[in-house]
Write a protein that holds these residues in place. Sequence first.
Motif, PDB file in Angstrom:
ATOM      1  N   ALA A 127      47.491  61.059  28.695  1.00  0.00           N
ATOM      2  CA  ALA A 127      46.354  60.907  27.784  1.00  0.00           C
ATOM      3  C   ALA A 127      46.610  61.550  26.431  1.00  0.00           C
ATOM      4  CB  ALA A 127      45.104  61.508  28.416  1.00  0.00           C
ATOM      5  N   LEU A 128      47.594  62.433  26.335  1.00  0.00           N
ATOM      6  CA  LEU A 128      47.883  63.152  25.097  1.00  0.00           C
ATOM      7  C   LEU A 128      49.087  62.579  24.360  1.00  0.00           C
ATOM      8  CD1 LEU A 128      47.384  66.828  26.357  1.00  0.00           C
ATOM      9  CD2 LEU A 128      45.760  65.403  25.085  1.00  0.00           C
ATOM     10  N   MET A 129      49.666  61.501  24.879  1.00  0.00           N
ATOM     11  CA  MET A 129      50.891  60.964  24.291  1.00  0.00           C
ATOM     12  C   MET A 129      50.600  59.792  23.360  1.00  0.00           C
ATOM     13  SD  MET A 129      53.659  61.332  27.388  1.00  0.00           S
ATOM     14  CE  MET A 129      55.041  61.120  26.267  1.00  0.00           C
ATOM     15  N   LEU A 130      51.517  59.569  22.435  1.00  0.00           N
ATOM     16  CA  LEU A 130      51.396  58.496  21.465  1.00  0.00           C
ATOM     17  C   LEU A 130      51.410  57.128  22.144  1.00  0.00           C
ATOM     18  CD1 LEU A 130      53.890  59.923  18.829  1.00  0.00           C
ATOM     19  CD2 LEU A 130      51.426  59.629  18.469  1.00  0.00           C
ATOM     20  N   GLY A 131      50.682  56.183  21.539  1.00  0.00           N
ATOM     21  CA  GLY A 131      50.729  54.804  22.010  1.00  0.00           C
ATOM     22  C   GLY A 131      49.523  54.342  22.780  1.00  0.00           C
ATOM     23  N   ASN A 132      48.643  55.272  23.188  1.00  0.00           N
ATOM     24  CA  ASN A 132      47.426  54.888  23.902  1.00  0.00           C
ATOM     25  C   ASN A 132      46.386  54.356  22.917  1.00  0.00           C
ATOM     26  OD1 ASN A 132      47.789  55.797  26.802  1.00  0.00           O
ATOM     27  ND2 ASN A 132      48.245  57.724  25.749  1.00  0.00           N
ATOM     28  N   PRO A 133      45.432  53.544  23.396  1.00  0.00           N
ATOM     29  CA  PRO A 133      44.322  53.131  22.533  1.00  0.00           C
ATOM     30  C   PRO A 133      43.519  54.353  22.094  1.00  0.00           C
ATOM     31  CG  PRO A 133      44.427  51.772  24.520  1.00  0.00           C
ATOM     32  CD  PRO A 133      45.376  52.912  24.728  1.00  0.00           C
ATOM     33  N   PRO A 134      42.882  54.308  20.930  1.00  0.00           N
ATOM     34  CA  PRO A 134      42.060  55.442  20.476  1.00  0.00           C
ATOM     35  C   PRO A 134      40.964  55.774  21.487  1.00  0.00           C
ATOM     36  CG  PRO A 134      42.393  53.855  18.704  1.00  0.00           C
ATOM     37  CD  PRO A 134      42.906  53.204  19.950  1.00  0.00           C
ATOM     38  N   LEU A 135      40.657  57.058  21.616  1.00  0.00           N
ATOM     39  CA  LEU A 135      39.658  57.504  22.587  1.00  0.00           C
ATOM     40  C   LEU A 135      38.237  57.477  22.030  1.00  0.00           C
ATOM     41  CD1 LEU A 135      41.511  60.549  24.185  1.00  0.00           C
ATOM     42  CD2 LEU A 135      41.155  58.292  25.181  1.00  0.00           C
ATOM     43  N   ALA A 136      38.096  57.394  20.718  1.00  0.00           N
ATOM     44  CA  ALA A 136      36.759  57.416  20.119  1.00  0.00           C
ATOM     45  C   ALA A 136      35.906  56.283  20.681  1.00  0.00           C
ATOM     46  CB  ALA A 136      36.867  57.282  18.611  1.00  0.00           C
ATOM     47  N   GLY A 137      34.691  56.644  21.107  1.00  0.00           N
ATOM     48  CA  GLY A 137      33.766  55.655  21.644  1.00  0.00           C
ATOM     49  C   GLY A 137      33.926  55.378  23.125  1.00  0.00           C
ATOM     50  N   SER A 138      34.950  55.924  23.747  1.00  0.00           N
ATOM     51  CA  SER A 138      35.162  55.717  25.180  1.00  0.00           C
ATOM     52  C   SER A 138      34.625  56.909  25.968  1.00  0.00           C
ATOM     53  CB  SER A 138      36.647  55.512  25.487  1.00  0.00           C
ATOM     54  OG  SER A 138      37.383  56.688  25.192  1.00  0.00           O
ATOM     55  N   GLY A 218      39.742  61.264  34.024  1.00  0.00           N
ATOM     56  CA  GLY A 218      39.926  59.914  33.501  1.00  0.00           C
ATOM     57  C   GLY A 218      39.550  59.859  32.046  1.00  0.00           C
ATOM     58  N   THR A 219      40.296  59.094  31.252  1.00  0.00           N
ATOM     59  CA  THR A 219      40.030  58.992  29.821  1.00  0.00           C
ATOM     60  C   THR A 219      40.031  57.527  29.392  1.00  0.00           C
ATOM     61  OG1 THR A 219      42.377  59.142  29.253  1.00  0.00           O
ATOM     62  CG2 THR A 219      41.141  61.211  29.361  1.00  0.00           C
ATOM     63  N   GLY A 220      39.483  57.267  28.195  1.00  0.00           N
ATOM     64  CA  GLY A 220      39.497  55.921  27.650  1.00  0.00           C
ATOM     65  C   GLY A 220      38.730  54.923  28.492  1.00  0.00           C
ATOM     66  N   MET A 221      37.693  55.368  29.174  1.00  0.00           N
ATOM     67  CA  MET A 221      36.974  54.517  30.123  1.00  0.00           C
ATOM     68  C   MET A 221      35.786  53.820  29.461  1.00  0.00           C
ATOM     69  SD  MET A 221      36.930  57.302  33.255  1.00  0.00           S
ATOM     70  CE  MET A 221      36.682  56.137  34.597  1.00  0.00           C
ATOM     71  N   SER A 222      35.498  52.588  29.918  1.00  0.00           N
ATOM     72  CA  SER A 222      34.271  51.920  29.506  1.00  0.00           C
ATOM     73  C   SER A 222      33.094  52.583  30.211  1.00  0.00           C
ATOM     74  CB  SER A 222      34.325  50.439  29.880  1.00  0.00           C
ATOM     75  OG  SER A 222      34.319  50.290  31.299  1.00  0.00           O
ATOM     76  N   ARG A 223      31.891  52.297  29.742  1.00  0.00           N
ATOM     77  CA  ARG A 223      30.700  52.873  30.372  1.00  0.00           C
ATOM     78  C   ARG A 223      30.618  52.461  31.832  1.00  0.00           C
ATOM     79  NH1 ARG A 223      25.296  51.422  31.361  1.00  0.00           N
ATOM     80  NH2 ARG A 223      23.833  53.200  31.232  1.00  0.00           N
ATOM     81  N   GLU A 224      30.886  51.186  32.106  1.00  0.00           N
ATOM     82  CA  GLU A 224      30.791  50.685  33.484  1.00  0.00           C
ATOM     83  C   GLU A 224      31.819  51.365  34.381  1.00  0.00           C
ATOM     84  OE1 GLU A 224      31.007  48.834  30.739  1.00  0.00           O
ATOM     85  OE2 GLU A 224      28.902  48.193  30.660  1.00  0.00           O
ATOM     86  N   ALA A 225      33.045  51.489  33.898  1.00  0.00           N
ATOM     87  CA  ALA A 225      34.089  52.125  34.700  1.00  0.00           C
ATOM     88  C   ALA A 225      33.791  53.602  34.920  1.00  0.00           C
ATOM     89  CB  ALA A 225      35.452  51.952  34.025  1.00  0.00           C
ATOM     90  N   ALA A 226      33.277  54.269  33.878  1.00  0.00           N
ATOM     91  CA  ALA A 226      32.964  55.691  33.994  1.00  0.00           C
ATOM     92  C   ALA A 226      31.838  55.926  34.991  1.00  0.00           C
ATOM     93  CB  ALA A 226      32.598  56.258  32.631  1.00  0.00           C
ATOM     94  N   LEU A 227      30.796  55.113  34.935  1.00  0.00           N
ATOM     95  CA  LEU A 227      29.681  55.254  35.870  1.00  0.00           C
ATOM     96  C   LEU A 227      30.135  55.030  37.302  1.00  0.00           C
ATOM     97  CD1 LEU A 227      26.847  53.425  33.876  1.00  0.00           C
ATOM     98  CD2 LEU A 227      26.900  55.864  34.482  1.00  0.00           C
TER      99      LEU A 227
END
Length: 267
Positions: A127-138, A218-227
Amino acid sequence: MDIPKSALRYVDGDALKQLAQGLTFDLPQCEQVLDSALIGLNTQNGLPDRMLAWIRAGGVASGPGPVEPRGRIIVDITQTINVDGQQGYFAAVLCKNDEQEAAPVVFFSMHSPTLDVPMRVEVPLRALMLGNPPLAGSYTLYVHALISSDGATYVYYGITKRGWSIRFNEHTRAAVTQRSKRLLARKLDDLIDARAAELAGRKDDRAKLAGIVSSVCGTGMSREAALAAEERMVDKYSLASKHPYGLNMIPGGLAGIRHIRHFLRKR
């Protein structure tokens, strides 16, 4: 001299800021220390380069991530404070063959000067490495573990779109200053109060706070996946009505939302 973000080989500074905001760590220093540790690790086993390639290929969607076959890689970043209050950081790369999990992880290790207890934050290295989608809003799924002096570990799962550590700071303030009725805040307040009494030399037979471990699950999750993930983890590990050391008062995820709606309709 600070290393420009563009010079970082492995670490995504924005992801580190998103997942570690609210901690007392100097994040620019942590970027440098973590990146240097990963550069050294790469010369030994090539794992960081393999992880970057896996992330570029789609990460979890492309299949299981690379691991070190000899054991779990843990990069432990420790914060030290000298007598003048100046902070310093160093990283140790460990290979642990007694860990249940295999995915590489970063530990941020601290020590509470007020309560004299260890504190640790655990974040998946990927989750801390380059190349992942931005986490803002997730969304982020997290767990807090309160370790008591009698050997018990109390756990609480939650999700948030904000910094998860900011949410924990809110729980702490609720425990210490607001006397919240929530189970997590009440247990934290009780453990802290007993530890403070011990440090003050007062006799107190209650279990004391012996440490805190917070893990990003878990990181970068949608609302549905997080719930869905929160509902599953709370039911399995931390629902107070099912687990003696659980600190979640109601079910997680959509089950919790339904529980609250049912409660409000009955009022």
